[in-house]
Design a protein around this motif. Structure first.
Motif, PDB file in Angstrom:
ATOM      1  N   THR A  60      50.386  50.169  22.368  1.00 26.71           N
ATOM      2  CA  THR A  60      49.579  48.975  22.643  1.00 26.71           C
ATOM      3  C   THR A  60      49.184  49.003  24.113  1.00 26.71           C
ATOM      4  O   THR A  60      49.985  49.396  24.961  1.00 26.71           O
ATOM      5  CB  THR A  60      50.345  47.674  22.351  1.00 26.71           C
ATOM      6  OG1 THR A  60      51.548  47.643  23.130  1.00 26.71           O
ATOM      7  CG2 THR A  60      50.701  47.583  20.885  1.00 26.71           C
ATOM      8  N   ARG A  61      47.958  48.588  24.399  1.00 26.99           N
ATOM      9  CA  ARG A  61      47.454  48.603  25.771  1.00 26.99           C
ATOM     10  C   ARG A  61      46.720  47.294  26.048  1.00 26.99           C
ATOM     11  O   ARG A  61      45.712  47.003  25.411  1.00 26.99           O
ATOM     12  CB  ARG A  61      46.497  49.778  25.981  1.00 26.99           C
ATOM     13  CG  ARG A  61      47.155  51.136  25.943  1.00 26.99           C
ATOM     14  CD  ARG A  61      46.109  52.241  26.040  1.00 26.99           C
ATOM     15  NE  ARG A  61      46.716  53.547  26.244  1.00 26.99           N
ATOM     16  CZ  ARG A  61      46.030  54.679  26.304  1.00 26.99           C
ATOM     17  NH1 ARG A  61      44.709  54.663  26.146  1.00 26.99           N
ATOM     18  NH2 ARG A  61      46.648  55.830  26.512  1.00 26.99           N
ATOM     19  N   SER A  62      47.247  46.531  26.992  1.00 25.94           N
ATOM     20  CA  SER A  62      46.582  45.295  27.408  1.00 25.94           C
ATOM     21  C   SER A  62      46.056  45.392  28.830  1.00 25.94           C
ATOM     22  O   SER A  62      45.124  44.702  29.199  1.00 25.94           O
ATOM     23  CB  SER A  62      47.549  44.107  27.284  1.00 25.94           C
ATOM     24  OG  SER A  62      47.979  43.947  25.951  1.00 25.94           O
ATOM     25  N   GLY A  63      46.672  46.250  29.645  1.00 25.69           N
ATOM     26  CA  GLY A  63      46.251  46.419  31.026  1.00 25.69           C
ATOM     27  C   GLY A  63      46.944  45.457  31.974  1.00 25.69           C
ATOM     28  O   GLY A  63      47.543  44.455  31.559  1.00 25.69           O
ATOM     29  N   VAL A  64      46.857  45.764  33.245  1.00 27.60           N
ATOM     30  CA  VAL A  64      47.459  44.952  34.311  1.00 27.60           C
ATOM     31  C   VAL A  64      46.394  44.600  35.332  1.00 27.60           C
ATOM     32  O   VAL A  64      45.599  45.457  35.738  1.00 27.60           O
ATOM     33  CB  VAL A  64      48.616  45.707  35.010  1.00 27.60           C
ATOM     34  CG1 VAL A  64      49.104  44.942  36.236  1.00 27.60           C
ATOM     35  CG2 VAL A  64      49.760  45.947  34.038  1.00 27.60           C
ATOM     36  N   ILE A  65      46.377  43.333  35.737  1.00 31.29           N
ATOM     37  CA  ILE A  65      45.455  42.878  36.777  1.00 31.29           C
ATOM     38  C   ILE A  65      46.270  42.229  37.888  1.00 31.29           C
ATOM     39  O   ILE A  65      47.089  41.331  37.631  1.00 31.29           O
ATOM     40  CB  ILE A  65      44.433  41.863  36.229  1.00 31.29           C
ATOM     41  CG1 ILE A  65      43.573  42.502  35.136  1.00 31.29           C
ATOM     42  CG2 ILE A  65      43.541  41.333  37.356  1.00 31.29           C
ATOM     43  CD1 ILE A  65      42.646  41.526  34.438  1.00 31.29           C
ATOM     44  N   ILE A  66      46.058  42.664  39.109  1.00 31.77           N
ATOM     45  CA  ILE A  66      46.691  42.060  40.287  1.00 31.77           C
ATOM     46  C   ILE A  66      45.578  41.531  41.175  1.00 31.77           C
ATOM     47  O   ILE A  66      44.673  42.267  41.559  1.00 31.77           O
ATOM     48  CB  ILE A  66      47.553  43.089  41.044  1.00 31.77           C
ATOM     49  CG1 ILE A  66      48.686  43.587  40.138  1.00 31.77           C
ATOM     50  CG2 ILE A  66      48.118  42.483  42.328  1.00 31.77           C
ATOM     51  CD1 ILE A  66      49.512  44.691  40.748  1.00 31.77           C
ATOM     52  N   GLY A  67      45.645  40.254  41.504  1.00 28.30           N
ATOM     53  CA  GLY A  67      44.604  39.630  42.303  1.00 28.30           C
ATOM     54  C   GLY A  67      44.621  40.081  43.752  1.00 28.30           C
ATOM     55  O   GLY A  67      45.388  40.962  44.152  1.00 28.30           O
ATOM     56  N   SER A  68      43.788  39.464  44.552  1.00 32.96           N
ATOM     57  CA  SER A  68      43.678  39.809  45.966  1.00 32.96           C
ATOM     58  C   SER A  68      44.744  39.074  46.786  1.00 32.96           C
ATOM     59  O   SER A  68      45.317  38.072  46.355  1.00 32.96           O
ATOM     60  CB  SER A  68      42.287  39.440  46.483  1.00 32.96           C
ATOM     61  OG  SER A  68      41.283  40.188  45.816  1.00 32.96           O
ATOM     62  N   ASN A  69      45.015  39.618  47.988  1.00 23.58           N
ATOM     63  CA  ASN A  69      45.906  38.965  48.949  1.00 23.58           C
ATOM     64  C   ASN A  69      47.299  38.752  48.380  1.00 23.58           C
ATOM     65  O   ASN A  69      47.915  37.702  48.568  1.00 23.58           O
ATOM     66  CB  ASN A  69      45.304  37.625  49.402  1.00 23.58           C
ATOM     67  CG  ASN A  69      46.107  36.979  50.524  1.00 23.58           C
ATOM     68  OD1 ASN A  69      46.677  37.651  51.378  1.00 23.58           O
ATOM     69  ND2 ASN A  69      46.168  35.659  50.508  1.00 23.58           N
ATOM     70  N   CYS A  70      47.831  39.759  47.680  1.00 22.94           N
ATOM     71  CA  CYS A  70      49.178  39.681  47.125  1.00 22.94           C
ATOM     72  C   CYS A  70      50.126  40.582  47.906  1.00 22.94           C
ATOM     73  O   CYS A  70      49.712  41.584  48.490  1.00 22.94           O
ATOM     74  CB  CYS A  70      49.185  40.096  45.659  1.00 22.94           C
ATOM     75  SG  CYS A  70      48.344  38.947  44.553  1.00 22.94           S
ATOM     76  N   TRP A  71      51.409  40.206  47.877  1.00 20.60           N
ATOM     77  CA  TRP A  71      52.469  41.033  48.456  1.00 20.60           C
ATOM     78  C   TRP A  71      53.452  41.355  47.340  1.00 20.60           C
ATOM     79  O   TRP A  71      54.098  40.460  46.801  1.00 20.60           O
ATOM     80  CB  TRP A  71      53.153  40.312  49.611  1.00 20.60           C
ATOM     81  CG  TRP A  71      54.344  41.031  50.180  1.00 20.60           C
ATOM     82  CD1 TRP A  71      54.637  42.358  50.082  1.00 20.60           C
ATOM     83  CD2 TRP A  71      55.408  40.455  50.956  1.00 20.60           C
ATOM     84  NE1 TRP A  71      55.800  42.659  50.734  1.00 20.60           N
ATOM     85  CE2 TRP A  71      56.294  41.506  51.287  1.00 20.60           C
ATOM     86  CE3 TRP A  71      55.671  39.166  51.403  1.00 20.60           C
ATOM     87  CZ2 TRP A  71      57.451  41.283  52.034  1.00 20.60           C
ATOM     88  CZ3 TRP A  71      56.822  38.953  52.155  1.00 20.60           C
ATOM     89  CH2 TRP A  71      57.697  39.995  52.473  1.00 20.60           C
TER      90      TRP A  71
END
Length: 230
Positions: free
Chosen positions: A172-183
């Motif tokens: 199964t593949r849903s993907g990962v999203i990381i927003g801007s300005n994260c630590w």
């Protein structure tokens, strides 16, 4: 300082400055390393799909399927980085992206299941020992900083049927999203299907298995929201 002025020009940032003093010997050593990295990068650029600026390659960097790599200005791949860009969307770097030594970026794992790929926004810095498995697609925003040994997985193996070997039950593949300005703290793990909102802080060693909203501070195994930055 001459080197500081050169970096300002490369970054197109007139406010950039070094916070700490360096000796002449320090500056010569730093410049020498960057010079050789730039020379190695010149050998890679003709094989890339697109590159808008300099490419700095450390020692023992290995790149496969460079024709699927797009880069903005001043991409840095430190020593022993491995990039396999084979995927539907390739591997895309924004401007001024740096990838720390001993990191691995994969667009595809098993050849029979071609991956989606990886996109990394501008001014994002990924520290040493990172693993980015872009089989299900990874998108990372601008101005993200990651500590060492961060792992991001964008696919899962199915295992619900005990009578069938796990590796034969598909993916199964849903993907990962990381927003801007994260630590993202050192040793953190982010699992498939997770969206990390803008401005989030992920504590070191956390295992993030659920999406978190903007400006969240999360920690733990599994990770939970501790508080909001707002």
């Amino acid at each position: 300082m001459l080197i500081e002025k050169v970096i300002r020009k490369l970054k197109n940032n007139p406010d950039y400055k070094w916070e700490s003093p360096y000796t002449t010997r320090d500056l010569i050593a730093i410049s020498w390393v960057r010079l050789w990295q730039a020379i190695r990068g010149l050998c890679l650029k003709p094989f890339m799909k697109r590159s808008s600026g300099l490419v700095f390659l450390g020692r023992q960097v290995k790149v496969r399927h460079a024709y699927q790599i797009e880069a903005g200005k001043n991409l840095i791949l430190e020593d022993n980085v491995f990039v396999n860009a084979l995927s539907f969307n390739g591997v895309k770097f924004g401007d001024h992206v740096s990838i720390g030594r001993n990191s691995t970026l994969l667009g595809t794992g098993i050849v029979s299941h071609k991956g989606i790929g990886i996109t990394i926004g501008s001014r994002t810095g990924i520290n040493a020992g990172a693993y980015l498995g872009g089989q299900g697609g990874i998108t990372i925003g601008d101005d993200v900083i990651m500590g060492p040994n961060v792992q991001i997985f964008s696919e899962n193996h199915n295992f619900s049927d005990p009578d069938i070997i796990i590796k034969e039950q598909g993916l199964t593949r849903s993907g990962v999203i990381i927003g801007s300005n994260c630590w993202i703290g050192g040793g953190a793990t982010i699992l498939d299907g997770v969206t990390v909102g803008n401005g989030c802080v992920i504590a070191a060693g956390s295992v993030v298995n659920k999406s978190v909203p903007d400006n969240s501070i999360v920690a733990g195994v599994p990770a939970r929201i501790i508080k909001s930055r707002i």
